[in-house]
Design a protein around this motif. Structure first.
Motif, PDB file in Angstrom:
ATOM      1  N   TRP A   1       0.719  -1.172   0.099  1.00 43.85           N
ATOM      2  CA  TRP A   1       0.155  -0.021   0.101  1.00 43.85           C
ATOM      3  C   TRP A   1       0.717   1.458  -0.014  1.00 43.85           C
ATOM      4  CZ3 TRP A   1       0.220  -3.863   3.580  1.00 43.85           C
ATOM      5  CH2 TRP A   1       0.811  -3.534   5.265  1.00 43.85           C
TER       6      TRP A   1
ATOM      7  N   HIS B   1      -2.122  -6.465   1.287  1.00 42.64           N
ATOM      8  CA  HIS B   1      -3.357  -5.912   1.921  1.00 42.64           C
ATOM      9  C   HIS B   1      -4.625  -6.484   1.108  1.00 42.64           C
ATOM     10  CE1 HIS B   1      -5.270  -3.572   5.266  1.00 42.64           C
ATOM     11  NE2 HIS B   1      -4.239  -3.023   5.614  1.00 42.64           N
TER      12      HIS B   1
ATOM     13  N   TRP C   1      -7.493  -4.883  -0.646  1.00 44.03           N
ATOM     14  CA  TRP C   1      -6.917  -4.049  -1.732  1.00 44.03           C
ATOM     15  C   TRP C   1      -5.906  -4.555  -2.748  1.00 44.03           C
ATOM     16  CZ3 TRP C   1      -4.240  -0.533   2.618  1.00 44.03           C
ATOM     17  CH2 TRP C   1      -5.455   0.052   3.451  1.00 44.03           C
TER      18      TRP C   1
ATOM     19  N   ASN D   1      -2.268  -8.896   5.121  1.00 50.03           N
ATOM     20  CA  ASN D   1      -3.010  -7.983   6.178  1.00 50.03           C
ATOM     21  C   ASN D   1      -4.448  -8.040   5.884  1.00 50.03           C
ATOM     22  OD1 ASN D   1      -0.759  -5.646   7.461  1.00 50.03           O
ATOM     23  ND2 ASN D   1      -0.193  -6.786   5.704  1.00 50.03           N
TER      24      ASN D   1
ATOM     25  N   LYS E   1      -1.518 -10.743   9.440  1.00 48.89           N
ATOM     26  CA  LYS E   1      -1.454  -9.439  10.465  1.00 48.89           C
ATOM     27  C   LYS E   1      -2.783  -8.903  10.376  1.00 48.89           C
ATOM     28  CE  LYS E   1       0.954  -5.208  10.274  1.00 48.89           C
ATOM     29  NZ  LYS E   1       0.565  -4.770   8.879  1.00 48.89           N
TER      30      LYS E   1
ATOM     31  N   TRP F   1      -5.244  -6.030  12.290  1.00 53.82           N
ATOM     32  CA  TRP F   1      -5.393  -4.655  13.020  1.00 53.82           C
ATOM     33  C   TRP F   1      -6.804  -4.399  12.942  1.00 53.82           C
ATOM     34  CZ3 TRP F   1      -7.131   0.051  10.871  1.00 53.82           C
ATOM     35  CH2 TRP F   1      -7.176   0.896  12.052  1.00 53.82           C
TER      36      TRP F   1
ATOM     37  N   GLU G   1      -1.665  -6.560  15.969  1.00 50.99           N
ATOM     38  CA  GLU G   1      -1.453  -5.250  16.282  1.00 50.99           C
ATOM     39  C   GLU G   1      -2.155  -4.458  16.921  1.00 50.99           C
ATOM     40  OE1 GLU G   1      -0.815  -3.560  12.268  1.00 50.99           O
ATOM     41  OE2 GLU G   1      -0.559  -1.558  12.982  1.00 50.99           O
TER      42      GLU G   1
ATOM     43  N   LYS H   1      -3.344  -0.270  18.793  1.00 53.36           N
ATOM     44  CA  LYS H   1      -3.428   1.122  18.349  1.00 53.36           C
ATOM     45  C   LYS H   1      -4.086   1.957  19.340  1.00 53.36           C
ATOM     46  CE  LYS H   1      -4.215   4.362  14.669  1.00 53.36           C
ATOM     47  NZ  LYS H   1      -4.513   4.663  13.314  1.00 53.36           N
TER      48      LYS H   1
ATOM     49  N   ASP I   1       3.537  -1.533  15.760  1.00 47.85           N
ATOM     50  CA  ASP I   1       3.605  -0.304  14.898  1.00 47.85           C
ATOM     51  C   ASP I   1       4.100   0.968  15.556  1.00 47.85           C
ATOM     52  OD1 ASP I   1       2.812   2.175  13.345  1.00 47.85           O
ATOM     53  OD2 ASP I   1       1.316   0.828  12.319  1.00 47.85           O
TER      54      ASP I   1
ATOM     55  N   HIS J   1       1.584   3.874  16.839  1.00 52.59           N
ATOM     56  CA  HIS J   1       0.483   3.627  17.465  1.00 52.59           C
ATOM     57  C   HIS J   1       0.430   3.946  19.037  1.00 52.59           C
ATOM     58  CE1 HIS J   1      -1.350   1.075  14.065  1.00 52.59           C
ATOM     59  NE2 HIS J   1      -1.066   2.431  13.625  1.00 52.59           N
TER      60      HIS J   1
ATOM     61  N   ASP K   1       5.585  -2.698  12.510  1.00 54.26           N
ATOM     62  CA  ASP K   1       5.319  -1.890  11.424  1.00 54.26           C
ATOM     63  C   ASP K   1       6.009  -0.498  11.649  1.00 54.26           C
ATOM     64  OD1 ASP K   1       3.360  -3.694  10.247  1.00 54.26           O
ATOM     65  OD2 ASP K   1       1.728  -2.378  10.727  1.00 54.26           O
TER      66      ASP K   1
ATOM     67  N   ASP L   1      -0.864   9.293  14.293  1.00 53.95           N
ATOM     68  CA  ASP L   1      -0.311   8.085  13.462  1.00 53.95           C
ATOM     69  C   ASP L   1      -0.034   8.407  12.114  1.00 53.95           C
ATOM     70  OD1 ASP L   1      -0.015   5.459  12.517  1.00 53.95           O
ATOM     71  OD2 ASP L   1      -2.044   4.985  11.872  1.00 53.95           O
TER      72      ASP L   1
ATOM     73  N   ASP M   1       5.159   0.038   7.638  1.00 48.84           N
ATOM     74  CA  ASP M   1       3.910   0.426   7.438  1.00 48.84           C
ATOM     75  C   ASP M   1       3.689   1.857   7.263  1.00 48.84           C
ATOM     76  OD1 ASP M   1       1.286   0.650   7.100  1.00 48.84           O
ATOM     77  OD2 ASP M   1       0.729   0.286   9.347  1.00 48.84           O
TER      78      ASP M   1
HETATM   79  C1  RM4 Z   1      -3.544   0.631  10.273  1.00 49.01           C
HETATM   80  C2  RM4 Z   1      -2.569  -0.204  10.727  1.00 49.01           C
HETATM   81  C3  RM4 Z   1      -2.338  -1.388   9.950  1.00 49.01           C
HETATM   82  C4  RM4 Z   1      -2.558  -1.181   8.228  1.00 49.01           C
HETATM   83  C5  RM4 Z   1      -3.487  -0.138   7.941  1.00 49.01           C
HETATM   84  C6  RM4 Z   1      -3.250   0.518   6.734  1.00 49.01           C
HETATM   85  O1  RM4 Z   1      -3.470   2.096  11.092  1.00 49.01           O
HETATM   86  O2  RM4 Z   1      -1.287   0.656  10.788  1.00 49.01           O
HETATM   87  O3  RM4 Z   1      -1.186  -1.900   9.941  1.00 49.01           O
HETATM   88  O4  RM4 Z   1      -2.584  -2.171   7.838  1.00 49.01           O
HETATM   89  O5  RM4 Z   1      -3.333   1.001   8.925  1.00 49.01           O
END
Ligand code: RM4
Ligand code: MN
Length: 388
Positions: free
Chosen positions: A21, A65, A68, A92, A137, A139, A179, A181, A214, A217, A241, A249, A286
Motif C-alpha cells: 500500500w 493488504h 486492496w 494484512n 497480520k 489490525w 497489532e 493502536k 507499529d 500507535h 510496522d 499516526d 507500514d
Molecule cells: C492501520 C494499521 C495497519 C495497516 C493499516 C493500513 O492503521 O497500522 O497495520 O494495515 O493502517
C-alpha cells in the motif's frame, strides 16, 4: 571492541519487508495528491517492491493488504512476484472499510457482522496457503466513540472468540500478528489499544500468536524500546510496522522524525539477538508517502532502518555491561551515544558494495530510468490507493 566483520555479516543478512500500500496513492483526511506512475494493480505494486529490493538488497518480501490486493489467482501472483525478485510476505486483513463495520468488526454487537469479519480473517489464511506467507497480520479499527456505547467486556469476549477461531485455522508454520493502536478511528475506547492487551490475547491463544508493534500507535512519549525488551523476554514480539510520527499516526518515513528512537529500538533488538531473520521477527514498514516520491521514499526508509541497526550493532556491549555493573551512569550513557553518533554510511556503503550493489541506492534508482518508464507506461486505469 566490536567485531566489524560480524557487524557487516549481520547487516548483509538483515531483512525488511515493504508494504504494497505504500506504493499506492495516499493522503490525509483533506486531500490525496495523486502522483504520476503510481501502480494500478497488485502486480504493479509488486514490481515497484522489486525495485526497492534490487537497489537495497535487503527487502526481499512485500506485504499484501486484502482486499486492496485481491486477485483471482494467488499462485500466479506469487510466481509473478518471484519474477520481480521478491516473495509475498505478510497478509494484512481489512475489516475497517465496509459499511457493516461502522460499530466494529469482530467486536460488533451484531453476530452476523462478526461472522462476516471473522470469515474475512479465515479467507486471508486461505490466501496465505497459496502465497506461502507465514504471517497473518490483524489490525482492528474496532472501538467506541462514547462511554456506554457498548459493553467493553463483552467486546473483549467477542474479540477473543474471533481470534481463537482464526488462530485454530492457522497452519503449523503460520503465525498470527496482533497489532494494537491507542486511538483512531475510535476516540473513546479501542478494543486492542496497547501492547498489554495484544500480549494478553496472544498468550491466551498460544505460541504462534505474537505482538506487532507499529511505532506510530502509541501515546506521545511512550518508551517503545521498553516494550521491545519486555516482549522479547517473553518471546512474544513477532513483528514491527515501522514508520515515523510527530503527533498521531502520521505514517511518515521510518527513521525520519526520530532516528534516535529507531536506534534505541534496534539497540534492544540487538541486545536480544533478534535481528537475524532466523529469530523470526518480521521487520515491516507500514507507511504512506503523500507528498514525496514513493519508491525513493521507501528506499530511504529501508536505509534509515539499516542505519539505526548498524549503529546498534556498533554498541560496545562488553564496555557497556562493565559500565552498567559499575554503576557508572555517565560512561554507560556515553558508550551508547558513541555508537549512535557514529557515521555508519561508509560502513553500509561497503556492505552494499560487497553484495554487488551500488553504495547509493537512491542515486542508483534515479539513474535506472524506472521512474520515467512507469510514468510513461502507467497511463489510464485507476491508480491504487485512497482515491484521487
Ligand atoms: C492501520 C494499521 C495497519 C495497516 C493499516 C493500513 O492503521 O497500522 O497495520 O494495515 O493502517
Ligand atoms: Mn500498522
Amino acid at each position: 571492541m566490536t567485531d566489524l566483520a560480524a557487524v557487516k555479516r549481520a547487516l548483509a543478512a538483515q531483512r525488511i519487508e515493504t508494504p504494497s500500500w505504500a506504493f499506492g496513492n495516499s493522503g490525509t483526511r483533506f486531500k490525496v495528491f495523486a502522483q504520476a506512475g503510481v501502480p494500478r494493480t497488485p502486480e504493479e505494486k509488486i514490481a515497484d517492491a522489486g525495485m526497492v529490493h534490487r537497489f537495497t538488497g535487503v527487502a526481499p518480501t512485500v506485504a499484501l493488504h486484502i482486499p486492496w490486493d485481491k486477485v483471482g489467482d494467488y499462485a500466479a501472483l506469487t510466481r509473478y512476484a518471484a519474477d520481480q525478485g521478491v516473495g509475498i510476505g505478510a497478509i494484512n486483513t481489512n475489516v475497517f472499510q465496509d459499511d457493516d463495520y461502522k460499530l466494529g468488526s469482530v467486536t460488533n454487537p451484531d453476530p452476523g457482522i462478526r461472522r462476516k469479519a471473522t470469515d474475512h480473517l479465515l479467507e486471508a489464511i486461505d490466501i496465505m496457503d497459496q502465497t506461502g506467507s507465514r504471517d497473518l497480520k490483524l489490525w482492528f479499527a474496532d472501538g467506541l466513540n462514547y462511554p456506554g456505547q457498548d459493553d467493553l467486556r463483552n467486546r473483549q469476549d467477542r474479540l477473543a472468540a474471533a481470534l481463537r477461531e482464526t488462530y485454530d485455522r492457522l497452519g503449523a508454520h503460520q503465525r498470527m500478528l496482533l497489532e494494537y493502536k491507542l486511538f483512531e478511528p475510535a476516540f473513546y475506547a479501542t478494543d486492542v489499544p496497547d501492547w498489554g492487551t495484544s500480549y494478553a490475547h496472544c498468550v491466551e491463544l498460544g505460541e504462534r500468536a505474537v505482538v506487532c508493534i507499529d511505532t506510530g500507535h502509541h501515546a506521545p512519549g511512550t518508551n517503545i524500546e521498553f516494550i521491545v525488551a519486555f516482549l522479547l523476554r517473553q518471546k512474544k514480539l513477532g513483528a514491527f510496522d515501522f514508520n515515523s510520527r510527530f503527533y498521531a499516526d502520521d505514517d511518515l518515513m521510518a527513521g525520519a522524525a526520530d532516528p534516535f528512537q529507531l536506534f534505541r529500538i534496534m539497540n534492544e533488538i540487538i541486545r536480544g539477538d533478534a535481528l537475524d531473520p532466523a529469530y523470526g521477527i518480521n521487520f515491516m514498514l507500514d507507511q504512506c508517502h503523500n507528498i514525496e516520491a514513493k519508491i525513493p521514499a521507501i528506499i530511504r526508509s529501508v536505509m534509515n532502518v539499516q542505519e539505526a541497526s548498524a549503529k546498534a550493532l556498533l554498541v560496545d556491549r562488553d564496555a557497556l555491561a562493565t559500565a552498567q555493573n559499575n554503576g557508572d551512569v555517565l560512561e554507560a550513557n556515553s558508550i551508547l551515544m558513541d555508537a549512535y553518533n557514529t557515521d555508519v554510511r561508509p560502513l553500509l556503503a561497503e556492505v552494499r558494495a560487497d553484495a554487488g550493489l551500488d553504495p547509493d541506492p537512491i542515486a542508483a534508482y534515479r539513474r535506472s530510468g524506472y521512474q520515467e518508464k512507469i510514468v510513461a507506461e502507467r497511463v489510464g486505469g485507476t491508480q491504487a490507493g485512497w482515491g484521487a
